[in-house]
Design a protein around this motif. Structure first.
Motif, PDB file in Angstrom:
ATOM      1  N   UNK A  55       0.865  -1.181   0.000  1.00 23.57           N
ATOM      2  CA  UNK A  55       0.000   0.000   0.000  1.00 23.57           C
ATOM      3  C   UNK A  55       0.902   1.232   0.000  1.00 23.57           C
ATOM      4  N   UNK A  56       1.088   1.811  -1.185  1.00 24.89           N
ATOM      5  CA  UNK A  56       2.023   2.929  -1.329  1.00 24.89           C
ATOM      6  C   UNK A  56       1.587   4.161  -0.562  1.00 24.89           C
ATOM      7  N   UNK A  57       0.282   4.333  -0.347  1.00 20.32           N
ATOM      8  CA  UNK A  57      -0.172   5.525   0.393  1.00 20.32           C
ATOM      9  C   UNK A  57       0.303   5.493   1.842  1.00 20.32           C
ATOM     10  N   UNK A  58       0.656   4.329   2.353  1.00 18.68           N
ATOM     11  CA  UNK A  58       1.227   4.237   3.699  1.00 18.68           C
ATOM     12  C   UNK A  58       2.717   4.583   3.706  1.00 18.68           C
ATOM     13  N   UNK A  59       3.342   4.588   2.526  1.00 21.76           N
ATOM     14  CA  UNK A  59       4.792   4.759   2.445  1.00 21.76           C
ATOM     15  C   UNK A  59       5.221   6.113   1.896  1.00 21.76           C
ATOM     16  N   UNK A  60       4.389   6.734   1.045  1.00 21.57           N
ATOM     17  CA  UNK A  60       4.792   7.955   0.340  1.00 21.57           C
ATOM     18  C   UNK A  60       4.015   9.145   0.865  1.00 21.57           C
ATOM     19  N   UNK A  61       4.740  10.222   1.147  1.00 21.76           N
ATOM     20  CA  UNK A  61       4.165  11.481   1.614  1.00 21.76           C
ATOM     21  C   UNK A  61       4.493  12.550   0.577  1.00 21.76           C
ATOM     22  N   UNK A  62       3.735  13.618   0.555  1.00 16.89           N
ATOM     23  CA  UNK A  62       3.941  14.676  -0.423  1.00 16.89           C
ATOM     24  C   UNK A  62       5.288  15.356  -0.348  1.00 16.89           C
ATOM     25  N   UNK A  63       5.975  15.265   0.783  1.00 16.88           N
ATOM     26  CA  UNK A  63       7.295  15.885   0.927  1.00 16.88           C
ATOM     27  C   UNK A  63       8.437  14.932   0.597  1.00 16.88           C
ATOM     28  N   UNK A  64       8.108  13.684   0.307  1.00 11.29           N
ATOM     29  CA  UNK A  64       9.149  12.689   0.055  1.00 11.29           C
ATOM     30  C   UNK A  64       9.738  12.841  -1.341  1.00 11.29           C
ATOM     31  N   UNK A  65      10.930  12.334  -1.501  1.00  4.89           N
ATOM     32  CA  UNK A  65      11.573  12.236  -2.798  1.00  4.89           C
ATOM     33  C   UNK A  65      11.498  10.779  -3.233  1.00  4.89           C
ATOM     34  N   UNK A  66      11.184  10.564  -4.502  1.00  3.22           N
ATOM     35  CA  UNK A  66      11.139   9.216  -5.063  1.00  3.22           C
ATOM     36  C   UNK A  66      12.293   9.108  -6.048  1.00  3.22           C
ATOM     37  N   UNK A  67      13.146   8.145  -5.841  1.00  2.41           N
ATOM     38  CA  UNK A  67      14.274   7.945  -6.734  1.00  2.41           C
ATOM     39  C   UNK A  67      13.984   6.761  -7.639  1.00  2.41           C
ATOM     40  N   UNK A  68      14.197   6.971  -8.930  1.00  6.82           N
ATOM     41  CA  UNK A  68      14.016   5.901  -9.911  1.00  6.82           C
ATOM     42  C   UNK A  68      14.959   6.143 -11.078  1.00  6.82           C
ATOM     43  N   UNK A  69      15.627   5.124 -11.497  1.00  2.13           N
ATOM     44  CA  UNK A  69      16.484   5.161 -12.678  1.00  2.13           C
ATOM     45  C   UNK A  69      17.529   6.282 -12.582  1.00  2.13           C
ATOM     46  N   UNK A  70      18.033   6.530 -11.373  1.00  2.00           N
ATOM     47  CA  UNK A  70      19.087   7.516 -11.182  1.00  2.00           C
ATOM     48  C   UNK A  70      18.627   8.962 -11.113  1.00  2.00           C
ATOM     49  N   UNK A  78     -13.059  -8.864  -5.363  1.00  2.00           N
ATOM     50  CA  UNK A  78     -12.468 -10.197  -5.213  1.00  2.00           C
ATOM     51  C   UNK A  78     -11.005 -10.144  -4.751  1.00  2.00           C
ATOM     52  N   UNK A  79     -10.438  -8.926  -4.644  1.00  2.00           N
ATOM     53  CA  UNK A  79      -9.082  -8.769  -4.160  1.00  2.00           C
ATOM     54  C   UNK A  79      -8.004  -9.052  -5.189  1.00  2.00           C
ATOM     55  N   UNK A  80      -8.389  -9.588  -6.338  1.00  2.00           N
ATOM     56  CA  UNK A  80      -7.406  -9.884  -7.375  1.00  2.00           C
ATOM     57  C   UNK A  80      -7.029  -8.603  -8.110  1.00  2.00           C
ATOM     58  N   UNK A  81      -5.759  -8.390  -8.289  1.00  2.00           N
ATOM     59  CA  UNK A  81      -5.302  -7.219  -9.024  1.00  2.00           C
ATOM     60  C   UNK A  81      -5.245  -5.944  -8.199  1.00  2.00           C
ATOM     61  N   UNK A  82      -5.388  -6.043  -6.884  1.00  2.00           N
ATOM     62  CA  UNK A  82      -5.308  -4.829  -6.067  1.00  2.00           C
ATOM     63  C   UNK A  82      -3.895  -4.263  -6.148  1.00  2.00           C
ATOM     64  N   UNK A  83      -3.813  -2.933  -6.206  1.00  2.00           N
ATOM     65  CA  UNK A  83      -2.516  -2.277  -6.326  1.00  2.00           C
ATOM     66  C   UNK A  83      -2.668  -0.791  -6.024  1.00  2.00           C
ATOM     67  N   UNK A  84      -1.545  -0.120  -5.930  1.00  2.00           N
ATOM     68  CA  UNK A  84      -1.499   1.328  -5.741  1.00  2.00           C
ATOM     69  C   UNK A  84      -0.975   1.965  -7.019  1.00  2.00           C
ATOM     70  N   UNK A  85      -1.440   3.199  -7.280  1.00  2.00           N
ATOM     71  CA  UNK A  85      -0.921   3.963  -8.417  1.00  2.00           C
ATOM     72  C   UNK A  85      -0.635   5.383  -7.963  1.00  2.00           C
ATOM     73  N   UNK A  86       0.400   5.959  -8.552  1.00  2.00           N
ATOM     74  CA  UNK A  86       0.705   7.367  -8.324  1.00  2.00           C
ATOM     75  C   UNK A  86       1.356   7.930  -9.573  1.00  2.00           C
ATOM     76  N   UNK A  87       1.327   9.236  -9.677  1.00  2.00           N
ATOM     77  CA  UNK A  87       2.038   9.930 -10.745  1.00  2.00           C
ATOM     78  C   UNK A  87       3.153  10.737 -10.099  1.00  2.00           C
ATOM     79  N   UNK A  88       4.288  10.783 -10.776  1.00  4.43           N
ATOM     80  CA  UNK A  88       5.413  11.546 -10.257  1.00  4.43           C
ATOM     81  C   UNK A  88       6.013  12.382 -11.388  1.00  4.43           C
ATOM     82  N   UNK A  89       6.688  13.455 -10.992  1.00  4.60           N
ATOM     83  CA  UNK A  89       7.375  14.308 -11.958  1.00  4.60           C
ATOM     84  C   UNK A  89       8.762  14.626 -11.413  1.00  4.60           C
TER      85      UNK A  89
END
Length: 114
Positions: free
Chosen positions: A68-83, A99-110
């Motif tokens: 559950x990404x909403x438990x891990x990511x805050x608006x002040x956090x930095x997300x590092x990906x691909x350097x 049915x619980x199948x396919x549950x996931x989190x989504x976010x957009x980053x810039x």
């Protein structure tokens, strides 16, 4: 990166810690790496400014099932990906079907130019 969910993002959270000898709070940094993500580019046309379109590059992150990404990511956090460093460009959305199948989190980053 291997396969559709072969990306890993690192969430970097900065918090204020105990003060030093001069009474200034020290910055603490914690990191959490989330593997099994899918990161995909998304183009978003922003506002028209002086007769020109402003194009904002964004990336869509689809988290792995069970995290559950909403438990891990805050608006002040930095997300590092691909350097590169990114910041949230949306609220984290949780998708949980009945049915619980396919549950996931989504976010957009810039890209983070702070």
């Amino acid at each position: 990166m291997t396969g559709l969910h072969g990306d890993a993002i690192t969430i970097i959270r900065r918090t204020m810690g105990e003060p030093d000898v001069d009474g200034q709070p020290q910055e603490n940094t914690t990191t959490r790496t989330v593997t099994g993500c899918s990161v995909q580019p998304v183009t978003h046309a922003g506002d028209v400014l002086f007769e020109q379109d402003i194009i904002l590059g964004r990336w869509r992150v689809i988290g792995p099932q069970g995290i559950i990404l909403s438990d891990l990511v805050d608006g002040d956090d930095t997300i590092e990906w691909d350097g590169h460093n990114y910041r949230l460009a949306s609220a984290v959305q949780e998708y949980t079907p009945a049915d619980g199948l396919g549950s996931h989190s989504e976010l957009y980053m810039m890209e983070d130019h702070r």
